[in-house]
Motif scaffolding. Structure first.
Motif, PDB file in Angstrom:
ATOM      1  N   MET A   1       0.789  -1.049  -0.125  1.00 38.92           N
ATOM      2  CA  MET A   1       0.034  -0.350   0.306  1.00 38.92           C
ATOM      3  C   MET A   1       0.697   1.142   0.111  1.00 38.92           C
ATOM      4  O   MET A   1       2.312   1.249   0.384  1.00 38.92           O
ATOM      5  CB  MET A   1      -0.807  -0.194   1.239  1.00 38.92           C
ATOM      6  CG  MET A   1      -1.966  -1.261   1.522  1.00 38.92           C
ATOM      7  SD  MET A   1      -3.494  -0.702   0.306  1.00 38.92           S
ATOM      8  CE  MET A   1      -4.269  -2.142   0.900  1.00 38.92           C
ATOM      9  N   LYS A   2       0.511   2.009  -0.680  1.00 39.86           N
ATOM     10  CA  LYS A   2       1.522   3.493  -1.077  1.00 39.86           C
ATOM     11  C   LYS A   2      -0.169   4.396  -1.146  1.00 39.86           C
ATOM     12  O   LYS A   2      -0.712   4.293  -1.411  1.00 39.86           O
ATOM     13  CB  LYS A   2       2.280   3.907  -1.885  1.00 39.86           C
ATOM     14  CG  LYS A   2       2.016   3.424  -2.814  1.00 39.86           C
ATOM     15  CD  LYS A   2       3.610   3.868  -4.120  1.00 39.86           C
ATOM     16  CE  LYS A   2       3.383   3.357  -6.068  1.00 39.86           C
ATOM     17  NZ  LYS A   2       4.225   3.175  -6.434  1.00 39.86           N
ATOM     18  N   GLN A   3       0.116   5.523  -1.057  1.00 45.07           N
ATOM     19  CA  GLN A   3      -0.251   6.821  -0.292  1.00 45.07           C
ATOM     20  C   GLN A   3       0.070   7.450  -2.158  1.00 45.07           C
ATOM     21  O   GLN A   3       1.293   7.958  -2.344  1.00 45.07           O
ATOM     22  CB  GLN A   3      -0.302   8.041  -0.128  1.00 45.07           C
ATOM     23  CG  GLN A   3      -1.185   9.421  -0.021  1.00 45.07           C
ATOM     24  CD  GLN A   3      -1.203   9.932   1.544  1.00 45.07           C
ATOM     25  OE1 GLN A   3      -1.041   9.561   2.121  1.00 45.07           O
ATOM     26  NE2 GLN A   3      -1.476  11.295   1.075  1.00 45.07           N
TER      27      GLN A   3
ATOM     28  N   ILE B   1      -5.590   6.071  -1.795  1.00 45.83           N
ATOM     29  CA  ILE B   1      -4.265   5.273  -0.777  1.00 45.83           C
ATOM     30  C   ILE B   1      -4.397   4.091  -2.410  1.00 45.83           C
ATOM     31  O   ILE B   1      -5.372   3.074  -2.672  1.00 45.83           O
ATOM     32  CB  ILE B   1      -5.334   4.267   0.016  1.00 45.83           C
ATOM     33  CG1 ILE B   1      -4.866   5.642   1.178  1.00 45.83           C
ATOM     34  CG2 ILE B   1      -3.825   2.930   0.874  1.00 45.83           C
ATOM     35  CD1 ILE B   1      -3.548   5.756   2.016  1.00 45.83           C
TER      36      ILE B   1
END
Length: 128
Positions: A1-3, A18
């Motif tokens: 997960m990353k923004q 996200i």
């Protein structure tokens, strides 16, 4: 997960998002597995917009200020007073005007009394 950061069709910042960048493993017909990493959507970028921009705009390589100077100035303009504030200002002006008029009336009454006294002293039969 990353923004990641969503942009609109004008390349202006919309919102942080996200994004699940975990590899997706699929089993093939022959029993082998394939791992693929999802690609970020075309309407998103990985670079965060810097703080301090009013309307961050992505130019393909970096964030720029997308707001015009007129727009920025309008945000800093003093808010216009509401009805209660306007009435308070008008009331204060009327109270000041009323006090000034009362002082003028008092001054004129004093002048009138002084003139009446002078006339009484000048007229025959008046006090000397």
């Amino acid at each position: 997960m990353k923004q990641i950061y969503q942009i609109d069709t004008n390349e202006l910042f919309v919102a942080p998002v996200i994004f699940d960048d975990s590899p997706v493993v699929t089993e093939n017909e022959d029993g082998t597995t394939t791992s693929t990493v999802p690609q970020i959507p075309n309407d998103c970028v990985e670079t965060a917009p810097p703080n301090g921009f009013y309307k961050p705009k992505w130019n393909g390589a970096e964030w720029l200020e997308g707001a015009t100077q007129d727009y920025i100035n309008s945000l800093h303009a003093a808010p216009s007073p509401n009805n209660v504030e306007l009435l308070q200002q008008q009331n204060a002006q009327l109270l000041l005007q009323s006090a000034q008029q009362a002082q003028t009336i008092s001054d004129l009454q004093n002048q009138n009394a002084a003139i009446m006294l002078q006339l009484a002293q000048i007229q025959p039969g008046g006090a000397s």
